[in-house]
Design a protein around this motif. Structure first.
Motif, PDB file in Angstrom:
ATOM      1  N   UNK A 259     -27.673  57.989  84.494  1.00 46.81           N
ATOM      2  CA  UNK A 259     -26.654  57.076  84.354  1.00 46.81           C
ATOM      3  C   UNK A 259     -26.651  55.639  82.997  1.00 46.81           C
ATOM      4  N   UNK A 260     -25.904  57.044  82.019  1.00 49.21           N
ATOM      5  CA  UNK A 260     -26.275  56.714  81.017  1.00 49.21           C
ATOM      6  C   UNK A 260     -24.618  55.417  81.031  1.00 49.21           C
ATOM      7  N   UNK A 261     -24.380  54.610  80.208  1.00 50.62           N
ATOM      8  CA  UNK A 261     -23.333  53.205  80.619  1.00 50.62           C
ATOM      9  C   UNK A 261     -23.327  52.742  81.194  1.00 50.62           C
ATOM     10  N   UNK A 262     -24.204  52.644  82.455  1.00 50.15           N
ATOM     11  CA  UNK A 262     -24.471  51.747  82.934  1.00 50.15           C
ATOM     12  C   UNK A 262     -24.508  50.255  82.647  1.00 50.15           C
ATOM     13  N   UNK A 263     -24.402  49.314  83.432  1.00 51.49           N
ATOM     14  CA  UNK A 263     -25.105  48.188  82.557  1.00 51.49           C
ATOM     15  C   UNK A 263     -26.650  47.165  82.579  1.00 51.49           C
ATOM     16  N   UNK A 264     -27.496  48.904  83.092  1.00 52.03           N
ATOM     17  CA  UNK A 264     -28.479  48.963  82.849  1.00 52.03           C
ATOM     18  C   UNK A 264     -29.419  48.959  81.622  1.00 52.03           C
ATOM     19  N   UNK A 265     -27.859  49.797  81.313  1.00 59.28           N
ATOM     20  CA  UNK A 265     -28.988  50.325  79.798  1.00 59.28           C
ATOM     21  C   UNK A 265     -28.278  49.111  78.242  1.00 59.28           C
ATOM     22  N   UNK A 266     -27.425  48.125  78.802  1.00 59.37           N
ATOM     23  CA  UNK A 266     -27.061  46.898  77.995  1.00 59.37           C
ATOM     24  C   UNK A 266     -26.131  47.356  77.263  1.00 59.37           C
TER      25      UNK A 266
END
Length: 424
Positions: A259-266
């Motif tokens: 899930x790279x790029x999702x809001x969870x990564x900031x």
């Protein structure tokens, strides 16, 4: 070889070599011993790493993605030192399967793993890996799966789609002569002893971020910086960059980022179209690809590209990735109830294949691909049109099927134009 005879009349060393060659009835033009031994050792280095093989097209070292059908579409496998980008399906149901196949293949082959996620604990991800089908069980389970999936209609030979018989067949089932990739049972979990015996490293973003941070405005997202530092540390400390000659046996590092790029990564690229830090993700991919190019590692990334509103960012992400595969699920779409796709769960699109040691990339001759999740197996197949629409589709839905057939690309359905259906 006739020129060797006259040279033998001289008094030089060439004459003695030719005389000895003619005496022993062998040619004097022979490959030197040291060169042959060096080439043999070079070849042995490639095949000495478990779970790898050189590409027959460009000599690049390949690893399996865990799905033999996908390996075939990518030209034999995933090249070491490259990035495979999986564009997630809308509800993120099928892309995690490809992610877990990649990790499971690494455990079976004894590769080192690096699992990074901002959503799920890497230890939990490893606990949900599918069980491998080895040796005789593989053929038995696959035959059972195919037999249960058959319908009376599938036993009838298609007469209208006669042109499909001339197309090359995809590798759908286990092949006894090929032991490069393995097959997995998604209904079972991998044995715990295999996971415990593996060497893996986990990166769980919530555990790496502290509450008080001083971040410069022009720097990357803190989660991206931490992940790059973690990957670089594993590559250099464990000798995957080739700088540690004391390492007894070389191995492959499989990197999986979820899930790279999702809001969870900031990152805010999924939240607004004109975000302030739109280059954070592209900078991360640029640095990551530089680390992979000089190391014995391969990376798979799943990314929710359908949430990114700025299409220019998607184009830059595609250019910075080596291989791009897009999964299009039928869940929640009109195709879910379309009789044309009743035997499939979604489409798979090969967006990009890397250009390695070549001027052009390897282009697959297969354009229309679909996937289905059976009871035990996830399979990729050619998308075949129904042989007779009059028997399988009602008159009211023929127009919808004909319109859908025009969207399939240069393979199936290109002959269907206007209001006609399957006008071969």
């Amino acid at each position: 070889m006739a020129a060797v005879g006259p040279c033998g009349t001289g008094t030089g060393s060439t004459g003695s070599v030719a005389a000895a060659a003619s005496k022993n009835n062998v040619t004097s033009f022979q490959r030197r011993g040291p060169r042959a031994s060096s080439s043999d050792s070079g070849g042995s280095r490639l095949v000495s790493i478990a779970g790898t093989r050189p590409s027959v097209r460009n000599g690049q070292l390949l690893v399996s993605t865990g799905l033999p059908a996908l390996d075939q579409l990518l030209g034999g496998g995933l090249a070491v030192g490259t990035v495979l980008l999986i564009e997630e399906d809308k509800y993120n149901i099928y892309s995690p399967l490809l992610f877990k196949y990649f990790l499971a293949e690494g455990i079976i082959n004894g590769h080192n793993l690096l699992v990074a996620s901002a959503k799920e604990d890497p230890e939990k991800i490893l606990q949900e890996l599918p069980a491998p089908l080895l040796d005789d069980n593989c053929k038995k389970e696959f035959d059972e799966e195919i037999y249960n999936d058959k319908t009376p209609e599938s036993n009838i030979k298609m007469k209208i789609a006669w042109r499909y018989q001339l197309l090359p067949k995809m590798e759908a089932g286990p092949v006894s002569s090929s032991r490069f990739g393995h097959y997995y049972d998604v209904s079972k979990k991998m044995p715990q002893e295999l996971i415990e015996a593996s060497n893996w490293h986990g990166f769980f973003l919530p555990e790496k971020i502290s509450s008080t941070l001083n971040i410069e405005p022009c720097s990357l997202t803190h989660g991206y910086i931490k992940l790059l530092q973690f990957i670089q540390k594993i590559i250099y400390e464990e000798g995957f960059d080739g700088s540690n000659p004391q390492k007894k046996q070389k191995n492959i590092l499989r990197i999986g980022i979820q899930n790279l790029g999702s809001p969870l990564w900031g990152d805010d690229i999924c939240c607004t179209e004109n975000c302030d830090n739109s280059h954070n993700l592209t900078k991360f991919l640029y640095i990551l690809r530089g680390l992979l190019r000089t190391s014995l590692s391969a990376c798979i990334i799943t990314m929710p590209t359908h949430l990114i509103q700025n299409k220019a960012i998607i184009a830059r992400i595609t250019n910075l990735s080596d291989t791009v595969v897009h999964l299009e699920s039928f869940i929640g779409s009109e195709r879910e109830t379309n009789p044309l796709y009743k035997d499939y769960h979604g489409l798979i699109h090969i967006r990009q294949i890397p250009r390695l040691n070549n001027l052009i990339c390897d282009v697959s001759d297969v354009k229309d691909l679909a996937f289905k999740l059976k009871r035990k197996l996830f399979t990729i197949e050619r998308l075949h049109l129904p042989p007779d629409l009059s028997d399988t589709v009602s008159r009211s839905s023929k127009q919808d099927v004909a319109e859908s057939a025009t969207l399939l690309g240069p393979g199936c359905g290109m002959m269907a134009g206007g209001k006609k259906h399957l006008d071969f």
